[in-house]
Design a protein around this motif. Sequence first.
Motif, PDB file in Angstrom:
ATOM      1  N   UNK A  12       0.832  -1.192   0.000  1.00 14.54           N
ATOM      2  CA  UNK A  12       0.000   0.000   0.000  1.00 14.54           C
ATOM      3  C   UNK A  12       0.871   1.248   0.000  1.00 14.54           C
ATOM      4  N   UNK A  13       0.767   2.036  -1.083  1.00 11.94           N
ATOM      5  CA  UNK A  13       1.510   3.295  -1.140  1.00 11.94           C
ATOM      6  C   UNK A  13       1.031   4.232  -0.033  1.00 11.94           C
ATOM      7  N   UNK A  14       1.907   5.138   0.378  1.00 11.12           N
ATOM      8  CA  UNK A  14       1.621   6.034   1.489  1.00 11.12           C
ATOM      9  C   UNK A  14       0.830   7.254   1.005  1.00 11.12           C
ATOM     10  N   UNK A  15      -0.502   7.165   1.075  1.00  9.04           N
ATOM     11  CA  UNK A  15      -1.357   8.252   0.599  1.00  9.04           C
ATOM     12  C   UNK A  15      -1.200   9.513   1.433  1.00  9.04           C
ATOM     13  N   UNK A  16      -0.936   9.346   2.716  1.00  8.11           N
ATOM     14  CA  UNK A  16      -0.806  10.518   3.587  1.00  8.11           C
ATOM     15  C   UNK A  16       0.423  11.348   3.245  1.00  8.11           C
ATOM     16  N   UNK A  17       1.398  10.739   2.574  1.00 10.39           N
ATOM     17  CA  UNK A  17       2.558  11.490   2.101  1.00 10.39           C
ATOM     18  C   UNK A  17       2.390  11.928   0.644  1.00 10.39           C
ATOM     19  N   UNK A  18       1.821  11.078  -0.184  1.00  8.46           N
ATOM     20  CA  UNK A  18       1.674  11.397  -1.604  1.00  8.46           C
ATOM     21  C   UNK A  18       0.643  12.488  -1.833  1.00  8.46           C
ATOM     22  N   UNK A  19      -0.448  12.451  -1.065  1.00  5.08           N
ATOM     23  CA  UNK A  19      -1.528  13.414  -1.257  1.00  5.08           C
ATOM     24  C   UNK A  19      -1.085  14.854  -1.111  1.00  5.08           C
ATOM     25  N   UNK A  20      -0.421  15.210  -0.012  1.00  3.19           N
ATOM     26  CA  UNK A  20       0.027  16.599   0.129  1.00  3.19           C
ATOM     27  C   UNK A  20       0.991  17.045  -0.968  1.00  3.19           C
ATOM     28  N   UNK A  21       1.859  16.153  -1.414  1.00  2.79           N
ATOM     29  CA  UNK A  21       2.788  16.500  -2.494  1.00  2.79           C
ATOM     30  C   UNK A  21       2.014  16.835  -3.766  1.00  2.79           C
ATOM     31  N   UNK A  22       1.042  15.984  -4.111  1.00  2.00           N
ATOM     32  CA  UNK A  22       0.260  16.209  -5.332  1.00  2.00           C
ATOM     33  C   UNK A  22      -0.577  17.481  -5.232  1.00  2.00           C
ATOM     34  N   UNK A  23      -1.188  17.703  -4.081  1.00  2.00           N
ATOM     35  CA  UNK A  23      -2.006  18.908  -3.914  1.00  2.00           C
ATOM     36  C   UNK A  23      -1.155  20.169  -3.998  1.00  2.00           C
ATOM     37  N   UNK A  24       0.037  20.139  -3.385  1.00  2.00           N
ATOM     38  CA  UNK A  24       0.932  21.301  -3.417  1.00  2.00           C
ATOM     39  C   UNK A  24       1.411  21.602  -4.836  1.00  2.00           C
ATOM     40  N   UNK A  25       1.681  20.540  -5.591  1.00  2.00           N
ATOM     41  CA  UNK A  25       2.227  20.699  -6.941  1.00  2.00           C
ATOM     42  C   UNK A  25       1.137  20.787  -8.019  1.00  2.00           C
ATOM     43  N   UNK A  26      -0.133  20.745  -7.592  1.00  2.00           N
ATOM     44  CA  UNK A  26      -1.266  20.791  -8.533  1.00  2.00           C
ATOM     45  C   UNK A  26      -1.185  19.660  -9.565  1.00  2.00           C
ATOM     46  N   UNK A  27      -1.037  18.445  -9.038  1.00  2.00           N
ATOM     47  CA  UNK A  27      -0.946  17.251  -9.878  1.00  2.00           C
ATOM     48  C   UNK A  27      -2.133  16.342  -9.574  1.00  2.00           C
ATOM     49  N   UNK A  28      -2.744  15.799 -10.607  1.00  2.00           N
ATOM     50  CA  UNK A  28      -3.883  14.889 -10.450  1.00  2.00           C
ATOM     51  C   UNK A  28      -3.408  13.599  -9.775  1.00  2.00           C
ATOM     52  N   UNK A  29      -4.040  13.229  -8.669  1.00  2.00           N
ATOM     53  CA  UNK A  29      -3.714  11.993  -7.960  1.00  2.00           C
ATOM     54  C   UNK A  29      -4.832  10.978  -8.171  1.00  2.00           C
ATOM     55  N   UNK A  30      -4.483   9.872  -8.804  1.00  2.00           N
ATOM     56  CA  UNK A  30      -5.435   8.771  -9.030  1.00  2.00           C
ATOM     57  C   UNK A  30      -5.053   7.599  -8.141  1.00  2.00           C
ATOM     58  N   UNK A  31      -6.029   7.025  -7.451  1.00  2.00           N
ATOM     59  CA  UNK A  31      -5.787   5.868  -6.589  1.00  2.00           C
ATOM     60  C   UNK A  31      -6.282   4.615  -7.287  1.00  2.00           C
ATOM     61  N   UNK A  32      -5.366   3.681  -7.506  1.00  2.00           N
ATOM     62  CA  UNK A  32      -5.696   2.382  -8.096  1.00  2.00           C
ATOM     63  C   UNK A  32      -5.767   1.364  -6.965  1.00  2.00           C
ATOM     64  N   UNK A  33      -7.006   1.011  -6.572  1.00  2.00           N
ATOM     65  CA  UNK A  33      -7.234   0.022  -5.518  1.00  2.00           C
ATOM     66  C   UNK A  33      -7.966  -1.179  -6.101  1.00  2.00           C
ATOM     67  N   UNK A  34      -7.560  -1.582  -7.305  1.00  2.00           N
ATOM     68  CA  UNK A  34      -8.318  -2.555  -8.094  1.00  2.00           C
ATOM     69  C   UNK A  34      -8.711  -3.793  -7.304  1.00  2.00           C
ATOM     70  N   UNK A  35      -7.749  -4.423  -6.636  1.00  2.00           N
ATOM     71  CA  UNK A  35      -8.037  -5.631  -5.851  1.00  2.00           C
ATOM     72  C   UNK A  35      -8.395  -5.298  -4.411  1.00  2.00           C
ATOM     73  N   UNK A  36      -7.502  -4.615  -3.715  1.00  2.00           N
ATOM     74  CA  UNK A  36      -7.642  -4.454  -2.270  1.00  2.00           C
ATOM     75  C   UNK A  36      -8.785  -3.536  -1.874  1.00  2.00           C
TER      76      UNK A  36
END
Length: 503
Positions: free
Chosen positions: A251-275
């Motif tokens: 499981x990637x660390x969303x709590x770290x990735x999310x703020x980075x993407x929001x700060x940089x104005x980058x679209x964050x897509x979550x792929x949780x296909x199985x889990x």
Amino acid sequence: MDAEQFREFGKAAVDYIADYYETIRDRPVLSNVEPGYLGDLLPKDPPQSGESWRDVLEDVDRIIMPGITHWHSPHFHAYYPTAQSFPSVVGELMSAGFGVVGLSWIASPAMTELEVVMMNWLGRMLGLPEQFLNCSEGPGGGVIQGSASESTYIGLLAAKDKKVRELMETNPSLTEAEIKGKLVAYSSDQSNSSVEKAGLLGSMKMRLLPTNSEGQLVGAALQKALDEDKRAGLIPCYVVANIGTTPTCAFDNLEELGPVCNKENIWLHIDAAYAGSAFICPEYRHLMKGAEMADSFNFNPHKWLLVNFDCSAMWVRDAKYLVEAFNVERIYLKDQHKGLAPEYRHWQIALGRRFRALKLWFVLRIYGVEGLQKHIRGQIALAEYLSDLVKSDNRFELCTCSMGLVTFRLKGEDSLTEKLLEDISKKKELFLVAGHMNHKLVVRYAICSRLTEKRDVDFSWRQIIETAEQIIPTPKKSLTKSDKQIHPVLNINCINPNLEKSK
């Protein structure tokens, strides 16, 4: 074929399917056919006159069945599950029988409106942030796509269109071609091949970033890549976070990735296909903490939630970005209901769509939330049971146990594990595939079939250790009563995982 013949054919086909599942445990999971086998069994030209449905059904058994890999066999443990249940099969039958195409609301109102409600049901079952739901006051909403591959690609195209529009507004001197040629997408080196393929199809460079020792992408690794690319004059655009990676269900660390993407104005897509299916159980929802910072979220009910392929649930925080990217109007598609219900053709690549919400509705009503939770928890317990068995044999190294997936290997060189898999595959009684964990070859064992029970895991383990015995012989030792304990979820005897440590 008239209605009466259809009744006869349909009843016979349902009986055939029911009989298939009652005997599936006794069938070798892998077939013995060779490539090209079917061409020798079928005539070179189609029949000039129609044939009896009885002859056709007989040929399914004679010609098709020998070439089937039995994905729903309790001895199928490759890849990840593809879901199946009888309520879902009936839903597929009725969808095919109605034969509607949902290219607009008026084309079949029930089709659009049931999908809206089902996506709300699913979102609430998972505990998704309210902003993603169709019933929220905001611009978000959910839609059923064909697969996680499509959802990842659609997210990329929407992110691309959004970024181009924004940059052209703030800097009119830039051309669309100049911007598109500099866009970059990011994911982890553990992501599914469909993520990299989305970059290829969307003409966007896809960087696969290194993960930590647990197979997770973290914020520091993403920020480092963004800084490198910005210094090179490139434009970061899209990030795919994995909630349950393909090799090990990390499981990637969303709590770290999310703020980075929001700060940089980058679209964050979550792929949780199985889990993602596991989040219907409240005890696993902590694993998607940070999802509120994402722009889109996807999981596949057709993997683990007993809904037949294809049924992939995708939510977006703001649906306007899909509509702006995919909206092409024609006069024959217009009606007086514009704006009162979602026109899902603007949320996807294709114009037409099938009535997939029907089978989802059938499954959710007939199993209920509690029935589906029982299914998920039972399969996780079976995986934990296998992990205990692996730990009980000191020839093996348990690598990971996450959700319904266990990875392990024979200790030593990769060639030993490779030989183990090769010899198991030759028997065709068990289907496993390889993966990599920290640069080591591992065996991936997924609990896939809804029919899998403890006896099937025991069957698998016997096959594994009997095969391992030919590679690394070891003296056999019978277990005493003190070597056993009761598994807390399955209420079954399993090998004591602390046995080796206590010796």
